[in-house]
Design an enzyme around this catalytic site. Structure first.
Site, PDB file in Angstrom:
ATOM      1  N   ASP A 148     -17.358  22.396  20.094  1.00 35.25           N
ATOM      2  CA  ASP A 148     -16.596  21.789  21.186  1.00 35.25           C
ATOM      3  C   ASP A 148     -16.007  20.478  20.683  1.00 35.25           C
ATOM      4  O   ASP A 148     -16.712  19.463  20.603  1.00 35.25           O
ATOM      5  CB  ASP A 148     -17.510  21.520  22.396  1.00 35.25           C
ATOM      6  CG  ASP A 148     -17.947  22.809  23.103  1.00 35.25           C
ATOM      7  OD1 ASP A 148     -17.994  23.868  22.431  1.00 35.25           O
ATOM      8  OD2 ASP A 148     -18.242  22.751  24.307  1.00 35.25           O
ATOM      9  N   LYS A 211     -11.034  23.508  27.163  1.00 37.44           N
ATOM     10  CA  LYS A 211     -12.122  22.979  27.984  1.00 37.44           C
ATOM     11  C   LYS A 211     -11.636  21.703  28.635  1.00 37.44           C
ATOM     12  O   LYS A 211     -10.918  20.917  28.016  1.00 37.44           O
ATOM     13  CB  LYS A 211     -13.328  22.729  27.069  1.00 37.44           C
ATOM     14  CG  LYS A 211     -14.512  22.046  27.706  1.00 37.44           C
ATOM     15  CD  LYS A 211     -15.693  21.971  26.710  1.00 37.44           C
ATOM     16  CE  LYS A 211     -16.795  21.053  27.217  1.00 37.44           C
ATOM     17  NZ  LYS A 211     -17.876  20.871  26.237  1.00 37.44           N
ATOM     18  N   LYS A 247     -13.142  26.809  29.714  1.00 37.30           N
ATOM     19  CA  LYS A 247     -14.418  26.194  30.046  1.00 37.30           C
ATOM     20  C   LYS A 247     -14.216  24.924  30.878  1.00 37.30           C
ATOM     21  O   LYS A 247     -13.873  23.877  30.335  1.00 37.30           O
ATOM     22  CB  LYS A 247     -15.197  25.852  28.771  1.00 37.30           C
ATOM     23  CG  LYS A 247     -16.546  25.163  29.050  1.00 37.30           C
ATOM     24  CD  LYS A 247     -17.326  24.925  27.779  1.00 37.30           C
ATOM     25  CE  LYS A 247     -18.577  24.081  28.049  1.00 37.30           C
ATOM     26  NZ  LYS A 247     -19.314  23.760  26.823  1.00 37.30           N
TER      27      LYS A 247
END
Lengths: 311, 328, 502
Positions: A148, A211, A247
């Site tokens: 991430d 995300k 996400k």
């Protein structure tokens, strides 16, 4: 002989100075997002949705005070959400700092639960390029299945889109087999137009997931911002045939809200995305609320917090 | 003044009497040559699309005053003249409504200036059409002032009749008047100039174009007024003036499908009824001014402009991201 | 940046498919029918009381979602209309004209509050009788009804500020005839300004949707409004005609079809009755290539499928700039797949029941016409309930401007899509209709918005939004969409006569 070059959508996008992202009307997108919250999810649809949401969670701990012990506890919870409720899925992944990847990997061995690691100078992203690369490589070498990363919001807001694009592309390269989630930190981008453009840059640069947030900035994930990103994923799919994951992270702690997100996903991208390969919730306290709701559906009795472990 | 009023080609023996009165042709002629200069007689034509054609029907009537004096040969307009006039009004509509309101104001003011310049001619015509000198002077003065009045309204009535509506959602929303389009008008029949000006001015001040049927019995000023319009920057087709009979033309004024509104100024119940009936074909806005005394203050008002306006409401979202507040 | 040799738009593969099979399969979430008390029979509300009709006749009102009888209501004949009008005339002379305006206002405020209090019940009644989704009656119709009364209540004692230099006086008795698409909302649009301006009312709801207006009659009774100020009588066309023809009515306010509107104008010709006509439409919704596309698509969907398309200002003609045409059509088709059609009482239903068999037949007729004219029809693949009147959301592509489906008001969930290339072309096409009620424009460019919104000949123009309504905002048409405005300050004028102060 003329040289035949392949013009990819990504190249077009870059050549156009990243100016091809469609505009987003704030009032319209918020009205649309609110509309999903009007869906009334009941009975078996609700149970299925709660189960699915559990299975989509990236159980997260990203604190300075994280210790191996804490991470191990969390990993146990990831595999054993509520042993008294048979047939529950596991969460999708645990999400930790690079230094904890090894611990988590070991704890989760054989469970199918993925290890995700934040990297690239999380959460601010204000590190030299070389540090970001080595940060990423360290996590991958320690066994991270997913990275991430955070984008350089400062550069993005300066209009240095090439910089942002190239950085993402180089991190993607450093990821090797690991799937890359690109955190836009939408709370710092502020407008939906910028969120949309950052989404497009991330996807064209190689993101496997986009995300919303680190969880360290308010606002974190919201339904409208997620809707903007789902729209970008949909357009990207029709441009490239590639399915990118989504996400939302931060701020989703209640089951009802998680179900609203799933309704939105279901009606924007459809059932191909209704799995944890392509959708995750970045959350820590959501899991217990989902469990409480599942128990309520099962027993018909409203639940109390003390009956659910807090790891 | 060159105000002789009869088409020479159509002088009948009966008319010669009045020509003497009007045209002052010298009785004494030697060898058929007038001792004084022969005046050029004016042709009263209709006004369509900025041009002065004769009626396509080729028909004329003789306007007389109450003393039975023949004043002029005037076109007896036909439905085809009306049809042509509507085409002209429609094609002028986009340009006229699209002009800056300020510019329309200037043009109305220009009409007043030109009218002022030809005051004497209008007074003369009014006197021929039964007004006393004093009444005529008063009427011409009022007509000029009425144009000035509406010239001033051109860029103001919108402000009075517009609203910004405080809607409960995150939208900016405002309502403004817009011209309804092409208006057919049957002008007051008992007023040659003032009534005509009073019904045309609010309609065109609001950005409409119009086709006007002038007073049948007192047509002189209408045709001269068309000349004023033609020389005062009013684009062709904005005002079209016909002369003729209400009984022949009213139904066409009412049922034409490319006319948006209709103004009628007479108290004739059967015609009013017919107009509403036929107006329903395309849902014309039918306006009756049969109780207005044009000589009084009631003869002018921004509410009269609004009779041929539509209200348009426009919505747009207001972005409000991040909860930013204004600075106070 | 050098753009040479590169086509500056990202190509889209519009043949890829998203799957939405599960999107319509949520478990049922029905609103409770018990929230509404519906009597087996309703009489006429005249002079503050429910009175048996002189006609002695009643007719059924059914739930279009399942064709079951809900109740029966009285059919007012000419004698009943006369009775209602004289009650209204009496009330006008006896109470309403004499009452201080601020007291008049307080009565209207009271109605507004009572509507808000009984919102849930009214929403359920509306959905049962009308077929519209409970989500819409609950979140749109009923709240806006309350707001409308609230807005106009406040005008009652402020009229002297609305019309400078004029003395605004009520007209007298207003006869009001309303349609079946927004039964209670239209009643509010009619009654609230009429009362605020000091008129008394005889209102007739549509014959297929009388119940919510009769519930409003109950509220008005409870609110202790002086008897006869509002009279609500039920019936079909003949009852409406009796109102329009009644000699002692000063004002006709009608919302409905252009066809009937024209008849009304004809019938009242030669009388002194004033009229407000809010009639049909065939609104153009225009999407430029620089629009916020996803919001535009959503606007199109709301524009035509809101209330099953039973909306006079529905965006039933869509014009899409050629460069984004395929993308927009693809996105509309995807969105169609996620629209839930079915039981209006289910909270998840997006498109409820068509209001009547007759209207469903009309819609089906146009679907056939469209196909016959060579347009390409696409419908969502949803299942329809076996009982009740339903129509799948439908779009037509390959439509010509001359096609009847692009010219005539269908009043159903049917969208006709055409493409265009330039601004001037689309303005001309959009205005190429006898109607002029509403229009929509979608572009990110402000200057283009103002160019479009000023040139589109329509009473309401939505830019980057569609189907927004508010009590403060005037609504009404150009051309054959009628005349007069409802809502806002402009909505007062149709109920007033302005006297010169001099």
């Amino acid at each position: 002989m003329a040289v035949k070059t392949t013009v990819t959508p990504g190249l077009i996008f870059r050549q156009a100075g990243f100016n091809l992202s469609p505009r987003v009307d704030q009032v319209g997108i918020e009205e649309r997002a609110a509309r999903f919250t009007k869906r009334s999810i009941k009975k078996e649809t609700k149970v299925n949705g709660l189960m699915l949401a559990l299975n989509m969670i990236d159980l997260t701990t990203l604190e300075g005070k994280d210790s191996e012990g804490k991470v191990k506890q969390m990993c146990y919870k990831a595999m054993h959400l509520l042993d008294t409720y048979p047939g529950l899925p596991t969460v999708a992944a645990v999400c930790v700092y690079p230094s904890m990847v090894k611990t988590a990997k070991k704890a989760l061995e054989g469970s199918g639960v993925k290890v995700a690691s934040v990297a690239t100078g999380f959460p601010s992203g204000q590190e030299p390029h070389s540090v970001k690369i080595s940060d990423t490589k360290f996590a991958v070498q320690n066994g991270a299945d997913e990275i991430d990363m955070v984008i350089s919001r400062g550069k993005f807001l300066e209009g240095e889109y090439n910089f942002v694009f190239d950085e993402i592309a180089s991190i993607k390269e450093a990821c090797g087999e690991a799937r890359l989630k690109v955190i836009l930190e939408t709370g710092e981008l502020v407008t939906y137009d910028k969120v949309r453009r950052a989404s497009d840059i991330a996807m064209y640069a190689g993101a496997d997931f986009i995300k919303t947030s680190t969880g360290k900035v308010t606002p974190a994930a919201t339904m409208p911002v997620t809707l903007v990103m789902l729209g970008a994923i949909r357009d990207f799919y029709f441009s490239t045939g590639k399915k990118i994951g989504m996400k939302p992270a931060g701020g989703i702690s209640k089951s009802k809200l998680a179900l609203h997100y799933l309704v939105m996903l279901n009606e924007i991208l459809g059932e191909d995305w209704m799995n944890n390969h392509l959708f995750r919730f970045g959350a820590s306290s959501l899991a217990n609320d989902l469990l409480m709701q599942l128990m309520k559906e099962k027993t018909g009795v409203y639940q109390g917090k003390d009956y659910f472990s807090i790891d | 003044m060159a105000n002789s009023t009869i088409k020479t080609s159509s002088i009948s023996s009966n008319q010669k009497k009045s020509i003497k009165a009007i045209g002052k042709i010298d009785k004494e002629q030697s060898n058929g040559v007038p001792s004084k200069r022969l005046e050029i007689l004016k042709t009263y034509k209709i006004y369509i699309g900025g041009a002065f054609p004769r009626t396509e029907s080729g028909r004329y009537y003789i306007a007389e005053n109450s003393k039975g004096e023949k004043l002029a040969n005037v076109c007896l307009g036909s439905r085809k003249d009306f049809r042509e006039a509507v085409v002209a009004a429609r094609s002028a509509s986009g340009g006229w409504s699209g002009r800056a309101a300020f510019n329309r104001g200037q043009i109305l003011y220009r009409i007043a200036e030109m009218l002022e310049g030809r005051k004497a001619q209008f007074i003369d015509e009014l006197v021929k059409q039964d007004s006393s000198k004093q009444e005529a002077e008063n009427e011409v003065g009022l007509s000029i002032d009425r144009l000035i009045y509406y010239a001033g309204w051109c860029d103001k009535f919108q402000q009075l009749n517009s609203t910004v509506n405080p809607v409960a959602s995150s939208h900016f929303n405002f309502s403004v008047p817009e011209p309804t389009g092409v208006v057919s008008i049957i002008a007051p029949q008992d007023s040659s100039l003032l009534g005509l000006v009073s019904v045309i001015a609010p309609v065109i001040a609001g950005g409409n174009t119009c086709v006007v049927l002038a007073s049948y019995s007192r047509p002189l000023c209408a045709v001269t007024f068309a000349e004023v319009l033609n020389s005062s920057d009013v684009p062709g087709g904005v005002v079209n003036i016909l002369t003729g009979k209400i009984s022949e033309l009213a139904s066409y004024f009412a049922d034409h499908m490319d006319v948006n509104a209709l103004i009628f100024c007479e108290h004739q119940p059967d015609i009013k009824k017919m107009m509403q009936e036929k107006g329903s074909l395309n849902l014309k806005r039918v306006v009756f001014y049969d109780k207005i005394n044009w000589l009084t203050g009631d003869g002018q008002s921004p509410y009269l402009i609004m009779d041929t306006q539509e209200i348009k409401t426009t919505w747009h979202p207001i972005e409000n991201i991040g909860g930013g507040k204004s600075g106070y | 940046m050098n753009h040479k040799g590169i086509n500056m738009s990202i190509p889209r593969n519009n043949t890829l498919k998203l799957k939405f099979d599960s999107a319509r399969k949520y478990a049922p979430a029905p609103e409770s029918r018990a929230a509404a008390k519906i009597d087996p029979r309703y009489d006429l509300f005249i002079n503050g009381k429910f009175e048996k009709p002189l006609s002695k006749k009643y007719f059924d009102t059914i739930n279009p979602a399942n064709e079951e009888k809900l109740s029966e209501v009285a059919e007012a004949n000419a004698a009943d209309v006369d009775k209602a009008v004289s009650a209204a005339r009496n009330a006008y002379n006896k109470y309403w004209k004499k009452m201080p305006p601020k007291e008049r206002g307080k009565y209207i405020f009271r109605i507004a509050r009572m509507v808000q209090e009984r919102a849930r019940e009214l929403a359920v009644v509306e959905t049962l009788d009308c077929g519209k989704p409970i989500r819409e009656s609950r979140d749109f119709d009923i709240p806006v009804v309350g707001n409308h009364f609230f807005y106009y209540a406040g005008w009652a004692d402020k009229l002297e500020y609305a019309f400078p230099n004029r003395n605004a006086q009520p007209l007298g008795v207003a006869g009001q005839i309303i349609p079946w698409n927004f039964p209670l909302l239209m009643a509010a649009w009619k009654i609230a300004p009429a009362l605020a301006t000091g008129n008394t009312v005889v209102l007739k709801p549509a014959e297929t949707t009388p119940l919510s207006a009769l519930k409003l009659a109950e509220i008005i009774q409870e609110a202790d409004l002086p008897p006869g100020v509002v009279n609500i009588i039920t019936g079909a066309g003949a009852t409406g005609a009796a109102i329009v023809n009644h000699h002692d009515i000063n004002k006709i306010a009608f919302t409905g079809s252009t066809e009937v509107g024209k008849i009304i104008q004809r019938v009242i010709s030669g009388t002194n009755k004033k009229a407000t006509l809010e009639l049909g439409g065939k609104a153009a919704n225009i999407i430029f290539d620089d629009a916020p596309i996803d919001q535009a698509v959503e606007g199109v969907i709301n524009g035509i499928f809101f209330n099953q398309g039973h909306v006079c200002c529905a965006g039933s003609r869509l014009y899409v700039q050629e460069s984004v045409f395929k993308e927009v059509v693809r996105k509309i088709k995807d969105r169609l797949e996620t629209l839930i059609v079915g039981n209006p009482m289910d909270k998840n239903t997006d498109i409820g029941a068509i209001n009547s068999k007759q209207q469903l037949d009309t819609i089906h007729k146009y679907l056939k016409i469209g196909q016959k004219e060579g347009a390409e029809m696409y419908q969502s693949s949803c299942d329809l309930p076996t009982k009740g009147f339903y129509c799948r959301p439908t779009i037509f592509t390959n439509v010509a401007q001359s096609n009847r489906i692009a010219q005539e008001e269908i009043f159903g969930p049917v969208l006709a899509i055409q493409s265009f290339r330039t601004d001037d072309e689309v303005i001309e096409k959009a205005n190429n209709t006898p109607y002029g009620l509403s229009a929509g424009v979608w572009t990110d460019k402000g200057s283009k918005i103002f160019n479009m919104t000023t040139k589109l000949r329509a009473g309401v123009v939505w830019a980057n939004t569609f189907n927004q309504f508010d009590p403060t905002s005037p609504f009404g048409g150009y051309k054959e969409s009628g005349y007069g405005r409802e809502g806002g300050l402009h909505g007062l004028l149709p109920y007033l006569t302005l006297q010169s102060i001099s």
